[in-house]
Design a protein around this motif. Structure first.
Motif, short mmCIF file in Angstrom:
data_model
loop_
_atom_site.label_atom_id
_atom_site.label_comp_id
_atom_site.label_asym_id
_atom_site.label_seq_id
_atom_site.Cartn_x
_atom_site.Cartn_y
_atom_site.Cartn_z
N THR A 98 0.81 -1.22 0.00
CA THR A 98 0.00 0.00 0.00
C THR A 98 0.84 1.27 0.00
O THR A 98 0.31 2.36 0.12
CB THR A 98 -0.92 0.04 1.23
N GLU A 99 2.16 1.14 -0.11
CA GLU A 99 3.05 2.30 0.00
C GLU A 99 3.98 2.43 -1.20
O GLU A 99 4.23 1.47 -1.92
CB GLU A 99 3.88 2.19 1.29
N LEU A 100 4.46 3.64 -1.40
CA LEU A 100 5.42 3.96 -2.45
C LEU A 100 6.63 4.65 -1.84
O LEU A 100 6.54 5.24 -0.77
CB LEU A 100 4.80 4.92 -3.47
N LYS B 197 -0.03 4.84 -1.31
CA LYS B 197 -0.45 4.84 -2.72
C LYS B 197 -1.80 5.50 -2.89
O LYS B 197 -1.97 6.38 -3.71
CB LYS B 197 -0.58 3.39 -3.23
N ASP B 198 -2.77 5.03 -2.12
CA ASP B 198 -4.16 5.46 -2.28
C ASP B 198 -4.54 6.41 -1.15
O ASP B 198 -4.62 6.02 0.01
CB ASP B 198 -5.08 4.24 -2.27
#
Length: 93
Positions: free
Chosen positions: A64-66, A79-80
């Motif tokens: 869920t991460e960048l 990310k979202d």
């Protein structure tokens, strides 16, 4: 993150001791009162922020991460950004 670092929505600023994510408002100032209590300020202890390298960040993130890489810094962000809950402190950020 250390003091006086500019933060933005979705930026990962710390590690949660419990599983799952926690939405917080890092810009919210602590309220000051004129009342003193026994032991006030004794437990205020902050660890030095850990500066992570690009390799550390890539190993640390989940699905869920960048990792954001700029000439001046390496940061982790979500990310979202639409998954923020309505009652979250970041809802109107």
């Amino acid at each position: 993150m250390g003091p006086a670092v500019e933060v933005y929505r979705g930026m990962v600023i710390g590690q949660n001791a419990r599983p799952g994510d926690m939405s917080i408002s890092a810009c919210k100032e602590k309220q000051q009162t004129n009342m003193r209590s026994k032991g006030e300020g004794v437990t205020d202890h902050f660890n030095t922020p850990k500066v992570m390298t690009l390799e550390d960040c890539v190993e640390y993130i989940d699905d869920t991460e960048l990792v954001e890489v700029t000439p001046k810094s390496v940061r982790i962000r979500k990310k979202d950004l639409t998954v923020l809950v309505k009652d979250s402190p970041l809802h109107n950020f």
